[in-house]
Design an enzyme around this catalytic site. Structure first.
Site: not given
Length: 312
Positions: A139, A154-161, A178, A203, A244
């Site tokens: 994923h 990253g987890s679903s909805g984190v902003g990858k797409s 995806d 998507e 950092r």
């Protein structure tokens, strides 16, 4: 399930000439390794790799021409087993009639190429390694950034797409969104691509599915890319320590390979596409021998040492 390629696939891919045994073209090829059956022509079959494509070049053909016809036929029959996928002749050399007879009897295809043996060997091996390589699905989003294959996870909805869309608008190329299919072509190479049904698609929540090639042109996509670095996006955790300076290099394991990994915390106001773009450029710079974090640390240590000596 064991992956396989048929002799027909190999014939069509390399445009090989079929000499005999067309009905045997569906025989499976289960390994990318090739065999040059020189010792077998002398009668040594203790370690005969019968499951490999048998490649004949000038050396093997010339040696067999010096044998008696009966002996030659005997050796070729010994090479024809149930597991032998095919015989391939290079340089458009004349195929010994005894080989044709033995192969016809065993229903093993004999193929011929005009290419030189070494080049033909490379083409066959590369094709078989690509087709037989182990594959997993991950994923994430794969983007070609300045020639580097960057796998964004990253987890679903984190902003990858959404990040990938911004990267495409900045001139980079989308490989997969995806679901990234990753195959290990050799010990040092991971190739990522998209499943055919979602190729070139992206998507975006609230917008839906868009076709990147249609919107931005053919230059905004590519079918596959070697994975060089992983960028992991995660929601900002105030209790977690984030690097950092950049001295520590995380790794993540895909198959049995360690891939460099960068963790980027996500929170409002951070331009993720620019951060990932710079991360790719900085990674290239490190590979060229310059590490800004190490240079800063060295300069800082020199300054501390200089001040200490002045105080003494």
């Amino acid at each position: 399930m064991t992956k396989s390629v048929t002799v027909k696939d190999l014939k069509e891919r390399l445009n090989l000439e079929l000499i005999c045994s067309e009905t045997g073209l569906e025989r499976p090829i289960l390994t990318s390794d090739l065999s040059r059956p020189g010792l077998e022509l002398t009668g040594f079959f203790s370690y005969y790799p019968e499951d490999r494509v048998q490649l004949f070049g000038m050396t093997e053909i010339s040696f067999s021409e010096g044998m008696e016809p009966e002996e030659r036929l005997k050796r070729y029959k010994q090479m024809c087993t149930k597991r032998t996928p095919a015989f391939v002749i290079s340089r458009n050399l004349e195929v010994p009639k005894e080989l044709v007879a033995a192969a016809k009897e065993a229903d093993i295809p004999v193929l011929r190429s005009r290419l030189k043996t070494t080049r033909l060997s490379v083409y066959i091996t590369n094709y078989l390694e690509s087709r037989l390589a182990p594959v997993i699905s991950m994923h994430g989003v794969l983007v070609d950034i300045y020639g580097l294959g960057v796998l964004i996870t990253g987890s679903s909805g984190v902003g990858k797409s959404e990040t990938a869309l911004e990267l495409v608008k900045r001139g980079h190329r989308l490989v997969a969104d995806d679901n990234v299919e990753i195959r290990q072509e050799d010990e040092m190479t991971l190739i990522g691509s998209s499943p055919a049904i979602i190729e070139h698609l992206l998507e975006i929540r609230g917008l839906g599915i868009i076709n990147v090639m249609t919107l931005f042109g053919a230059g905004a996509v590519r079918s596959s890319k070697k994975i060089t670095i992983v960028v992991h996006l995660e929601n900002w955790d105030p209790d977690k320590h984030y690097d950092r300076v950049g001295l520590d290099q995380e790794k993540t394991k895909i198959f049995d390979m360690d891939i460099p990994k960068i963790t980027v915390p996500v929170r409002p106001g951070r331009n993720l596409s620019v951060i990932i773009e710079v991360a790719a450029m900085n990674f290239r710079l490190k590979n060229m021998g310059y590490n800004a974090a190490e240079q800063f640390t060295q300069d800082l240590n020199n300054l501390i040492g200089h001040n200490s000596s002045m105080n003494d």
